[in-house]
Design a protein around this motif. Structure first.
Motif, PDB file in Angstrom:
ATOM      1  N   THR A  45       1.573  -0.993   1.600  1.00  0.00           N
ATOM      2  CA  THR A  45       1.274  -1.178   3.300  1.00  0.00           C
ATOM      3  C   THR A  45       1.274  -0.596   4.143  1.00  0.00           C
ATOM      4  O   THR A  45       0.543   0.033   4.978  1.00  0.00           O
ATOM      5  CB  THR A  45       1.555  -2.792   3.008  1.00  0.00           C
ATOM      6  OG1 THR A  45       1.125  -3.819   2.654  1.00  0.00           O
ATOM      7  CG2 THR A  45       0.904  -2.773   5.315  1.00  0.00           C
ATOM      8  N   GLU A  46       3.028  -0.076   4.206  1.00  0.00           N
ATOM      9  CA  GLU A  46       3.416   1.306   5.009  1.00  0.00           C
ATOM     10  C   GLU A  46       1.884   2.317   4.879  1.00  0.00           C
ATOM     11  O   GLU A  46       1.377   3.394   5.678  1.00  0.00           O
ATOM     12  CB  GLU A  46       4.294   1.315   4.690  1.00  0.00           C
ATOM     13  CG  GLU A  46       5.065   2.537   5.391  1.00  0.00           C
ATOM     14  CD  GLU A  46       6.156   2.989   5.455  1.00  0.00           C
ATOM     15  OE1 GLU A  46       6.746   4.240   6.110  1.00  0.00           O
ATOM     16  OE2 GLU A  46       7.156   2.171   4.626  1.00  0.00           O
ATOM     17  N   ALA A  47       1.803   2.933   3.730  1.00  0.00           N
ATOM     18  CA  ALA A  47       0.783   3.819   2.719  1.00  0.00           C
ATOM     19  C   ALA A  47      -0.663   3.555   4.012  1.00  0.00           C
ATOM     20  O   ALA A  47      -0.632   5.058   4.404  1.00  0.00           O
ATOM     21  CB  ALA A  47       0.964   4.553   1.276  1.00  0.00           C
ATOM     22  N   ALA A  51      -2.686   5.952   8.247  1.00  0.00           N
ATOM     23  CA  ALA A  51      -4.500   6.815   8.889  1.00  0.00           C
ATOM     24  C   ALA A  51      -4.832   5.992   8.691  1.00  0.00           C
ATOM     25  O   ALA A  51      -5.127   4.717   7.879  1.00  0.00           O
ATOM     26  CB  ALA A  51      -4.245   8.132   7.870  1.00  0.00           C
ATOM     27  N   ASP A  52      -6.178   6.716   8.938  1.00  0.00           N
ATOM     28  CA  ASP A  52      -7.881   5.661   8.828  1.00  0.00           C
ATOM     29  C   ASP A  52      -8.576   6.051   7.100  1.00  0.00           C
ATOM     30  O   ASP A  52      -9.462   7.029   7.763  1.00  0.00           O
ATOM     31  CB  ASP A  52      -8.545   6.101  10.459  1.00  0.00           C
ATOM     32  CG  ASP A  52      -9.910   5.435  10.142  1.00  0.00           C
ATOM     33  OD1 ASP A  52      -9.744   3.742   9.347  1.00  0.00           O
ATOM     34  OD2 ASP A  52     -10.856   5.869  10.534  1.00  0.00           O
ATOM     35  N   TRP A  53      -7.546   5.900   6.275  1.00  0.00           N
ATOM     36  CA  TRP A  53      -8.206   6.324   4.692  1.00  0.00           C
ATOM     37  C   TRP A  53      -9.483   5.113   5.171  1.00  0.00           C
ATOM     38  O   TRP A  53      -9.489   4.674   5.450  1.00  0.00           O
ATOM     39  CB  TRP A  53      -6.658   6.179   4.301  1.00  0.00           C
ATOM     40  CG  TRP A  53      -5.437   6.141   3.864  1.00  0.00           C
ATOM     41  CD1 TRP A  53      -4.787   5.452   4.266  1.00  0.00           C
ATOM     42  CD2 TRP A  53      -5.179   7.664   4.304  1.00  0.00           C
ATOM     43  NE1 TRP A  53      -3.433   6.110   4.665  1.00  0.00           N
ATOM     44  CE2 TRP A  53      -4.186   7.541   4.360  1.00  0.00           C
ATOM     45  CE3 TRP A  53      -5.901   9.360   4.045  1.00  0.00           C
ATOM     46  CZ2 TRP A  53      -2.743   8.786   4.649  1.00  0.00           C
ATOM     47  CZ3 TRP A  53      -4.915   9.497   4.016  1.00  0.00           C
ATOM     48  CH2 TRP A  53      -3.467   9.755   4.182  1.00  0.00           C
ATOM     49  N   ASP A  54     -10.124   5.924   3.659  1.00  0.00           N
ATOM     50  CA  ASP A  54     -11.425   5.307   3.279  1.00  0.00           C
ATOM     51  C   ASP A  54     -10.496   4.193   2.191  1.00  0.00           C
ATOM     52  O   ASP A  54     -11.783   3.627   1.971  1.00  0.00           O
ATOM     53  CB  ASP A  54     -12.508   6.420   2.542  1.00  0.00           C
ATOM     54  CG  ASP A  54     -12.711   7.854   3.376  1.00  0.00           C
ATOM     55  OD1 ASP A  54     -13.190   6.831   4.686  1.00  0.00           O
ATOM     56  OD2 ASP A  54     -13.751   8.522   3.028  1.00  0.00           O
ATOM     57  N   GLY A  55     -10.063   4.769   1.571  1.00  0.00           N
ATOM     58  CA  GLY A  55      -9.466   3.608   1.046  1.00  0.00           C
ATOM     59  C   GLY A  55      -8.479   4.426  -0.090  1.00  0.00           C
ATOM     60  O   GLY A  55      -7.649   4.965   0.512  1.00  0.00           O
ATOM     61  N   GLY A  56      -8.153   3.394  -0.634  1.00  0.00           N
ATOM     62  CA  GLY A  56      -6.137   4.311  -1.585  1.00  0.00           C
ATOM     63  C   GLY A  56      -6.692   3.716  -2.956  1.00  0.00           C
ATOM     64  O   GLY A  56      -7.297   3.131  -3.981  1.00  0.00           O
TER      65      GLY A  56
END
Length: 205
Positions: A45-47, A51-56
């Motif tokens: 969750t922290e990761a 930032a405003d990532w597209d995904g993970g």
């Protein structure tokens, strides 16, 4: 580090020598322990909110020691429990910002291997817990990815299948031609094989 200290404080949360097939798996988190899943969820969750990532990506496969050896299928609910929690969290992020937060999962190259390790990919796809499935080797490219079976699994869903291109691990091998030329040809042939069997994309590790 905090993780090292946590392992020292709770050795019972880790896989012991009688629970892993090889020494390098010792000390890995045992995801059958609820506290371990909660701890890893906090980390993920922290990761995801950094930032405003597209995904993970949940790279399950890089170090595929998550459950006691030979108990992966029986305890597969544990990894699915975390997968569901991650999906709920990423959907919250998507709701907050008004656009999707995509989730990719890197798993084993065959469905049978996935079941043995504890990856219930069938349920993950059925419950829409992931958007991209990446069947891949551990640290080396496996051209034997069951692309067709994974594509059958995702048929009728939004999930995509990306063939995994991992490190070659053959740098010191002697070939008839120059090593770089052989490597380039081998990667191209592997990728062409994935495409020919219906992969939606390629993943480069």
């Amino acid at each position: 580090s905090a993780l090292t200290q946590l392992r020292k404080d709770h050795p019972e949360w880790c896989l012991g020598p009688d629970q892993v097939p090889e020494q390098r798996g010792m000390g890995s988190w045992n995801f059958a322990i609820p506290e371990v899943r909660e701890h890893r969820l906090q980390h993920i969750t922290e990761a995801c909110r950094l930032a405003d990532w597209d995904g993970g990506e949940l790279d399950w496969q890089s170090h595929a020691f998550h459950l006691p050896e030979n108990e992966g299928y029986r305890l597969r609910y544990a990894l699915t429990d975390l997968q569901r929690a991650v999906r709920r969290m990423t959907e919250e992020i998507a709701q907050e910002r008004g656009r999707p937060f995509y989730v990719a999962v890197r798993v084993a190259t065959t469905l049978e291997a996935c079941r043995r390790i504890g990856y219930d990919v069938e349920t993950w796809v059925k419950e829409e817990l992931c958007d991209i499935v990446i069947p891949a080797g551990n640290s080396g490219t496996d051209p034997g990815v069951e692309v067709e079976k994974f594509k059958d699994l995702t048929k009728g869903t939004e999930a995509k299948v990306y063939g995994g291109l991992d490190s070659l691990g053959r740098q010191s091998a002697r070939r008839l031609g120059p090593q770089k030329a052989w490597n380039d040809a081998w990667v191209c042939a592997t990728a062409n094989g994935y495409w020919a069997r219906g992969a939606d994309g390629m993943y480069i590790f």
